[in-house]
Enzyme design. Structure first.
Site, PDB file in Angstrom:
ATOM      1  N   GLY A 181       1.787   3.162   2.274  1.00 46.21           N
ATOM      2  CA  GLY A 181       2.764   3.204   3.373  1.00 46.21           C
ATOM      3  C   GLY A 181       4.077   2.542   2.956  1.00 46.21           C
ATOM      4  O   GLY A 181       5.161   3.103   3.137  1.00 46.21           O
ATOM      5  N   HIS A 182       3.975   1.357   2.363  1.00 40.96           N
ATOM      6  CA  HIS A 182       5.178   0.679   1.860  1.00 40.96           C
ATOM      7  C   HIS A 182       5.855   1.550   0.797  1.00 40.96           C
ATOM      8  O   HIS A 182       7.079   1.685   0.768  1.00 40.96           O
ATOM      9  CB  HIS A 182       4.815  -0.666   1.203  1.00 40.96           C
ATOM     10  CG  HIS A 182       4.231  -1.684   2.126  1.00 40.96           C
ATOM     11  ND1 HIS A 182       2.941  -2.143   2.010  1.00 40.96           N
ATOM     12  CD2 HIS A 182       4.759  -2.353   3.182  1.00 40.96           C
ATOM     13  CE1 HIS A 182       2.709  -3.060   2.937  1.00 40.96           C
ATOM     14  NE2 HIS A 182       3.784  -3.196   3.672  1.00 40.96           N
ATOM     15  N   HIS A 232       0.867  -1.190   0.000  1.00 42.33           N
ATOM     16  CA  HIS A 232       0.000   0.000   0.000  1.00 42.33           C
ATOM     17  C   HIS A 232       0.903   1.240   0.000  1.00 42.33           C
ATOM     18  O   HIS A 232       2.143   1.112  -0.023  1.00 42.33           O
ATOM     19  CB  HIS A 232      -0.962  -0.045   1.186  1.00 42.33           C
ATOM     20  CG  HIS A 232      -0.282  -0.315   2.502  1.00 42.33           C
ATOM     21  ND1 HIS A 232       0.592   0.579   3.092  1.00 42.33           N
ATOM     22  CD2 HIS A 232      -0.314  -1.390   3.340  1.00 42.33           C
ATOM     23  CE1 HIS A 232       1.031   0.100   4.233  1.00 42.33           C
ATOM     24  NE2 HIS A 232       0.511  -1.114   4.401  1.00 42.33           N
ATOM     25  N   SER A 246      -1.600  -3.760   5.610  1.00 40.42           N
ATOM     26  CA  SER A 246      -2.012  -4.856   4.726  1.00 40.42           C
ATOM     27  C   SER A 246      -3.231  -5.560   5.295  1.00 40.42           C
ATOM     28  O   SER A 246      -4.068  -6.080   4.566  1.00 40.42           O
ATOM     29  CB  SER A 246      -0.876  -5.865   4.566  1.00 40.42           C
ATOM     30  OG  SER A 246       0.282  -5.208   4.117  1.00 40.42           O
TER      31      SER A 246
HETATM   32  P1  AMP Z   1       4.813  -5.252   6.504  1.00 38.01           P
HETATM   33  O1  AMP Z   1       4.650  -5.599   5.062  1.00 38.01           O
HETATM   34  O2  AMP Z   1       3.534  -5.036   7.223  1.00 38.01           O
HETATM   35  O3  AMP Z   1       5.766  -6.170   7.212  1.00 38.01           O
HETATM   36  O4  AMP Z   1       5.515  -3.825   6.521  1.00 38.01           O
HETATM   37  C1  AMP Z   1       6.728  -3.586   5.840  1.00 38.01           C
HETATM   38  C2  AMP Z   1       7.258  -2.239   6.260  1.00 38.01           C
HETATM   39  O5  AMP Z   1       6.300  -1.228   5.929  1.00 38.01           O
HETATM   40  C3  AMP Z   1       7.492  -2.143   7.778  1.00 38.01           C
HETATM   41  O6  AMP Z   1       8.698  -1.436   8.009  1.00 38.01           O
HETATM   42  C4  AMP Z   1       6.287  -1.357   8.234  1.00 38.01           C
HETATM   43  O7  AMP Z   1       6.515  -0.623   9.428  1.00 38.01           O
HETATM   44  C5  AMP Z   1       6.062  -0.421   7.064  1.00 38.01           C
HETATM   45  N1  AMP Z   1       4.695   0.082   7.073  1.00 38.01           N
HETATM   46  C6  AMP Z   1       3.554  -0.639   7.227  1.00 38.01           C
HETATM   47  N2  AMP Z   1       2.478   0.173   7.246  1.00 38.01           N
HETATM   48  C7  AMP Z   1       2.940   1.436   7.112  1.00 38.01           C
HETATM   49  C8  AMP Z   1       2.318   2.725   7.072  1.00 38.01           C
HETATM   50  N3  AMP Z   1       1.019   2.871   7.193  1.00 38.01           N
HETATM   51  N4  AMP Z   1       3.114   3.811   6.915  1.00 38.01           N
HETATM   52  C9  AMP Z   1       4.471   3.672   6.806  1.00 38.01           C
HETATM   53  N5  AMP Z   1       5.110   2.496   6.840  1.00 38.01           N
HETATM   54  C10 AMP Z   1       4.372   1.384   6.997  1.00 38.01           C
END
Ligand code: AMP
Length: 280
Positions: free
Chosen positions: A36-37, A34, A187
């Site tokens: 954020g990533h 998304h 996610s």
């Molecule tokens: P994940 O795929 O959930 O393991 O997340 C991968 C990276 O994306 C991790 O460093 C999370 O902290 C970061 N992340 C997830 N959600 C967000 C968000 N809303 N804003 C910024 N970074 C995010």
């Protein structure tokens, strides 16, 4: 964007780039990408680094196997987003590439970090995070690592891991990206029904309440009010906590100089969401 599935091939490719003087930025993810990533990838791309994104749903960090099996997979969309983001390399390993010798791993000394908050409610979670991050950092050997403040405690754990392993990788903690109504992008939001999705904003409402009223003297009453905001929306909290932002120690009394952070983990039916907000 180049796709690698094999560790050795990725390592060799990165070695060549590093010899030519390229700087490598790394964004590890579990996919279902998304904005954020993408903000993490963009931080690395806009710094001019060769940017590696990994997508790997790490089984060893899930303490709840149902959560692991229901973790969203949207690979075709992810690849589309990554192509638009100017990511240089996608690393898409399977479980045997990451754990060729099985799941056994050394125990990482995380001091109090794996005993509190997420560590307390998700036993073994941060050991699994360290296991996969140890392996990924060994493969990619990035100069820069980008992670999200959304997973605040995870950032502290990985910071500690980098120190334990004496790595030179620089960790950048990037701000949490939110939906227009304040819900932190995640996610797991894909799994919410429209009705649950509306209720999920109570987490942001509760955090905002804590931020705006932090000057109150009695922190325990104050936390109870925030918890009641969640309960009124049928969210079941694992924790609503105000902690020292540097140590994550629980705060009972405010001392004007401490940097504080509010952290929440709550279930909306089966979906568990976490979020946090700096209070001062
Ligand atoms: P994940 O795929 O959930 O393991 O997340 C991968 C990276 O994306 C991790 O460093 C999370 O902290 C970061 N992340 C997830 N959600 C967000 C968000 N809303 N804003 C910024 N970074 C995010």
């Amino acid at each position: 964007m180049i796709l690698f599935k094999k560790c050795d091939q990725l390592k060799e490719h990165l070695k060549q780039l590093k010899v030519k003087g390229q700087i490598v930025g790394f964004v590890p993810t579990m996919g279902a990408l998304h904005q954020g990533h993408l903000s993490l990838l963009n931080a690395s791309v806009s710094a001019g680094y060769t940017t590696v994104c990994s997508i790997f749903i790490n089984p060893t960090q899930f303490n709840d196997s149902a959560d692991f099996h229901k973790y969203p997979i949207t690979l075709t969309d992810d690849i589309g987003l990554l192509n638009e983001s100017e990511t240089s390399i996608l690393f898409l390993p399977d479980v045997n590439e990451i754990y060729p010798n099985g799941f056994e791993h050394p125990r990482y000394d995380l001091a109090e970090l794996d005993k509190t908050l997420e560590g307390k409610y998700r036993p073994g979670h941060f050991q699994g995070v360290c296991q996969v991050m140890h392996r990924l950092l060994e493969i990619v050997q990035p100069h820069h690592l980008y992670m999200g403040q959304k997973d605040y405690q995870q950032c502290m754990v990985v910071d500690r891991l980098i120190k334990i392993l004496h790595l030179e990788t620089v960790l950048h903690v990037c701000p949490t990206l939110r939906e227009p109504d304040g819900l932190a992008m995640s996610s797991r939001n894909i799994r919410l029904t429209p009705e649950e999705r509306k209720k999920a904003t109570a987490i942001f409402t509760a955090l905002t309440y804590l931020k705006e009223n932090i000057q109150q003297c009695d922190l325990s009453d104050f936390i109870k009010t925030a918890a009641s905001i969640l309960a009124q929306n049928q969210l079941k909290a694992d924790y609503v906590e105000i902690a020292d932002a540097h140590t994550l120690h629980h705060i009972t009394y405010r001392n004007g100089n401490q940097k504080l952070i509010a952290l929440i983990a709550a279930y909306i039916n089966e979906v568990r969401l976490i979020d946090n907000m700096a209070l001062n």
